[in-house]
Design an enzyme around this catalytic site. Structure first.
Site, mmCIF file in Angstrom:
data_model
loop_
_atom_site.group_PDB
_atom_site.id
_atom_site.type_symbol
_atom_site.label_atom_id
_atom_site.label_comp_id
_atom_site.label_asym_id
_atom_site.label_seq_id
_atom_site.Cartn_x
_atom_site.Cartn_y
_atom_site.Cartn_z
ATOM 1 N N GLU A 165 11.296 18.172 19.067
ATOM 2 C CA GLU A 165 12.686 18.510 19.347
ATOM 3 C C GLU A 165 12.842 19.990 19.644
ATOM 4 O OE1 GLU A 165 15.341 17.556 16.199
ATOM 5 O OE2 GLU A 165 14.667 15.487 16.055
ATOM 6 N N CYS A 172 17.691 18.896 11.694
ATOM 7 C CA CYS A 172 16.378 19.170 12.277
ATOM 8 C C CYS A 172 15.450 17.974 12.063
ATOM 9 C CB CYS A 172 15.785 20.423 11.631
ATOM 10 S SG CYS A 172 14.164 20.856 12.269
#
EC number: 2.1.1.192
Length: 362
Positions: free
Chosen positions: A91, A340
């Site tokens: 990511e 996250c």
């Protein structure tokens, strides 16, 4: 599998060009095409010979990442899911700040730190990213804006994505020097922040590197018992060892350290814990800064919940009264997979479910 040319520093680019029998200035041309003109193929480097372009194509790729998913938030936050050459997923997040565009990069596939509140650690570390794969994240985010004709430039970088940056120390350091290079992206050192969960020996090493980037430490608790219960790394690097390294860093660099503190309801967010934190920071108040972070709930860690605003503000006020510089972090991307590692985790879960369905179909 050919490496990305982004994995070369400018000096390594010069050495490569000379090894091919080329003049030094050819390396400067390649570097400019990559980082100033931001081309995505060697064929676009129109002032290079066909022979040199063939050598580049034979030995390198430009960008090694494939964009899988892009999520855009109403507040302008953009979350990217990228696929690495080996099929693994990472990511990257772009955040719009009042001071510019800030990109949060990933440094590892998975994470072994084992923080009990974090989506990143749900999948154990599978490998480190190399320098080129970290640089490529910045280049693809910038490409996202370039292709839309938006005259915006990535101005800040936070190395706080999936993984422990100091567990991939050499590649992270090389990345920092590449994006900071004044002939390339030229992102100012003071616009780059590297975060660590507390690898004390690496904090000492980092102090000696002479780089002017910012250091952030994921603290999240003011004492060993609590920190060990939510961050496994505290067993190896307890607060005493961690703060000895932080004090060495401050003495060596004379640079401020930011402490990240995620607010977990009735876990670490009490007024007494704020007083403990202020006491812990008393010797470094002038060169420390606390970032209070609202918690983004993760379904796999349902033992935690977000601290109510009144508890956050009571904690904040207590720190302020005790002379601690602090701020409550502005939230970004709350209407998308904000935590996250959450986008990656959810995508992998969907991919597994899809594979199971396909396997049972006649």
């Amino acid at each position: 599998m050919k490496p990305s040319i982004y994995s070369l520093t400018r000096q390594e680019m010069i050495e490569w060009a000379e090894a091919q029998g080329e003049k030094k200035f050819r390396a400067a041309q390649i570097w400019e095409w990559l980082y100033r003109k931001r081309v995505q193929s060697f064929e676009e480097m129109t002032n290079l010979s066909k022979d040199l372009i063939a050598k580049l194509n034979d030995q390198f790729v430009v960008n090694p990442l494939k964009q899988r998913i892009v999520q855009e938030s109403a507040d302008g936050t953009v979350k990217y899911l990228f696929e690495l050459p080996d099929g693994m997923l990472i990511e990257t997040v772009l955040m719009r700040q009042h001071y510019g565009l800030s990109v949060c990069v990933t440094t590892q596939v998975g994470c072994n730190i084992g923080c009990t509140f974090c989506a990143s650690g749900l999948i154990k570390k599978q490998r480190d990213l190399n320098n080129g794969e970290i640089v490529a994240q910045i280049m693809l985010v910038q490409k996202y804006f370039d292709e839309r004709g938006q005259d915006e430039r990535v101005s800040h970088i936070v190395v706080m994505g999936i993984g422990e940056p100091f567990d991939n120390y050499d590649n992270v350091l090389k990345f920092v020097r590449t994006v900071n290079d004044d002939k390339g992206l030229a992102i100012g050192a003071r616009h780059i922040t590297v975060s660590t969960s507390g690898l004390a020996h690496k904090i000492r090493d980092f102090a000696n590197e002479g780089v002017q980037v910012n250091l952030a430490v994921s603290l999240h608790a003011p004492n060993n018992d609590l920190r060990t219960s939510i961050m496994r790394i505290n067993r190896s690097f307890p607060i005493e060892k961690l703060f000895a390294a932080i004090e060495y860093y401050i003495e060596t660099t004379n640079r401020r350290v930011t402490f990240e503190y995620i607010m977990l309801n009735e876990v670490n967010d009490g007024v007494e814990q704020a007083k403990e934190l202020a006491e812990l920071l008393k010797n470094i108040k002038k060169l420390s800064y606390v970032n209070l972070i609202p918690y983004n709930p993760v379904s796999e860690h349902d033992q935690y919940s977000r601290s109510p605003k009144e508890r956050v503000m009571a904690f904040y006020d207590t720190l302020k009264k005790n002379g601690v510089n602090c701020v409550v972090r502005q939230e970004h991307g709350t209407d998308i997979d904000a935590a996250c590692g959450q986008l990656r985790s959810n995508t992998m879960k969907r991919d597994r479910e899809k594979a199971l369905v396909e396997n049972v179909q006649p």
